[in-house]
Design an enzyme around this catalytic site. Structure first.
Site, PDB file in Angstrom:
ATOM      1  N   CYS A  90      15.773  32.050 -25.384  1.00 36.24           N
ATOM      2  CA  CYS A  90      15.165  30.965 -25.648  1.00 36.24           C
ATOM      3  C   CYS A  90      14.387  29.643 -24.904  1.00 36.24           C
ATOM      4  O   CYS A  90      14.921  28.608 -25.455  1.00 36.24           O
ATOM      5  CB  CYS A  90      15.706  30.642 -27.031  1.00 36.24           C
ATOM      6  SG  CYS A  90      17.176  30.502 -26.794  1.00 36.24           S
ATOM      7  N   GLY A  91      14.005  30.344 -23.403  1.00 36.88           N
ATOM      8  CA  GLY A  91      13.762  29.201 -23.062  1.00 36.88           C
ATOM      9  C   GLY A  91      14.687  28.463 -22.475  1.00 36.88           C
ATOM     10  O   GLY A  91      16.603  28.755 -22.326  1.00 36.88           O
TER      11      GLY A  91
END
Length: 297
Positions: A90-91
């Site tokens: 998720c980055g």
């Protein structure tokens, strides 16, 4: 130059990865809609509770407006509630929470950390794993809140924090979470949960939001019930914000990963075509060379 088989295998591998990232993006988008609805519906209620508290603190006698949750003490023992996700991909979502928490530990509460007086209550496996490996004091009982996210599960964690603060286990409680603004924008926030700081109107500014409340059964009982409810809702709102931010960050990350895979496939396809053309050219040259040798004989 790599062989045609190697390039073809790599293209197939990247295409498989692209299909996975597309599917993960769709799943994150579906979960984001639910999470965004939850936090959107939650915010007006939490804001109204906070507004009531502000009006009460501005209009009541401060001797009456008393609660164990308002008592300020020297922050010798600190609890930091850090909210991350259970999974990655998720980055920079989890790393931003860890950085903000480390900044609190290294800058704001460095003396307390040196004395071993700072504990971390992790919500989410990522922040739990990070600080467990570095031997920070942890409150581990509530790290699985996100697996069954509901007000009742968050309420259990909030009640532990409230009881520990009243008992003197902690003198100050901070929440580190990610505020959801939209799919692209999520902002890390640090909020003081305890002690509660009643908001007073600024000097020279009229308190237009002042409301003349009729309090039943009594002011003391209303305050006793209201402040714990607000604190529980504050933590629940932070968890919902973080949950929506996680899915927004994951959807964005998977979208970028899908685009990167498409660009890589295009690049590999070009390499494959060049290698194929070179192989064809080589075969033609060999045929022409063989024909010329036969004619020479």
């Amino acid at each position: 130059m790599p062989s045609l088989k190697e390039v073809r295998n790599r293209i197939n591998s990247v295409k498989s990865t692209q299909q996975i990232t597309k599917a993960m993006k769709m799943v994150a988008a579906a979960k984001l809609r639910r999470a965004q609805t939850n936090i959107t519906q939650m915010r007006p209620y939490a804001a109204m509770l906070q507004n009531i508290l502000q009006n009460l603190s501005a209009n009541m006698d401060q001797e009456i407006f008393s609660s164990p949750y308002i008592q300020e003490r020297s922050p010798d023992k600190v609890l930091i509630i850090a909210i991350s996700s259970d999974r990655g991909l998720c980055g920079a979502f989890n790393s931003n929470i860890i950085k903000a928490t480390r900044r609190l530990l290294d800058e704001t509460y460095a003396p307390q950390v040196a004395q071993g007086q700072v504990s971390i209550l992790p919500i989410g496996n990522k922040v739990y794993d990070y600080f467990r490996k570095r031997d920070y004091p942890l409150v581990e009982d509530y790290r699985g809140v996100l697996q069954q996210l509901s007000f009742s599960t968050v309420k259990t964690a909030a009640e532990y924090v409230l009881k520990a603060f009243v008992a003197g286990t902690y003198d100050k409680v901070e929440i580190v979470y990610t505020e959801f603004r939209n799919v692209i924008t999520q902002v890390v926030q640090v909020e003081q949960m305890l002690p509660v700081v009643p908001t007073q109107p600024e000097e020279g500014v009229a308190n237009n939001s002042s409301v003349d409340y009729i309090l039943e059964p009594s002011q003391e009982e209303i305050i006793t019930e209201l402040i714990p409810k607000i604190l529980k809702m504050q933590l629940y709102r932070a968890v919902l914000d973080s949950n929506a931010s996680e899915y927004g960050a994951r959807m964005t990350a998977m979208d970028k990963a899908t685009d990167n895979a498409a660009a890589l496939i295009k690049e590999l396809q070009l390499i494959y075509n060049r290698a194929r053309q070179a192989a064809i050219t080589k075969e033609i040259l060999e045929i022409v060379g063989g024909a010329e040798a036969l004619n020479a004989e």
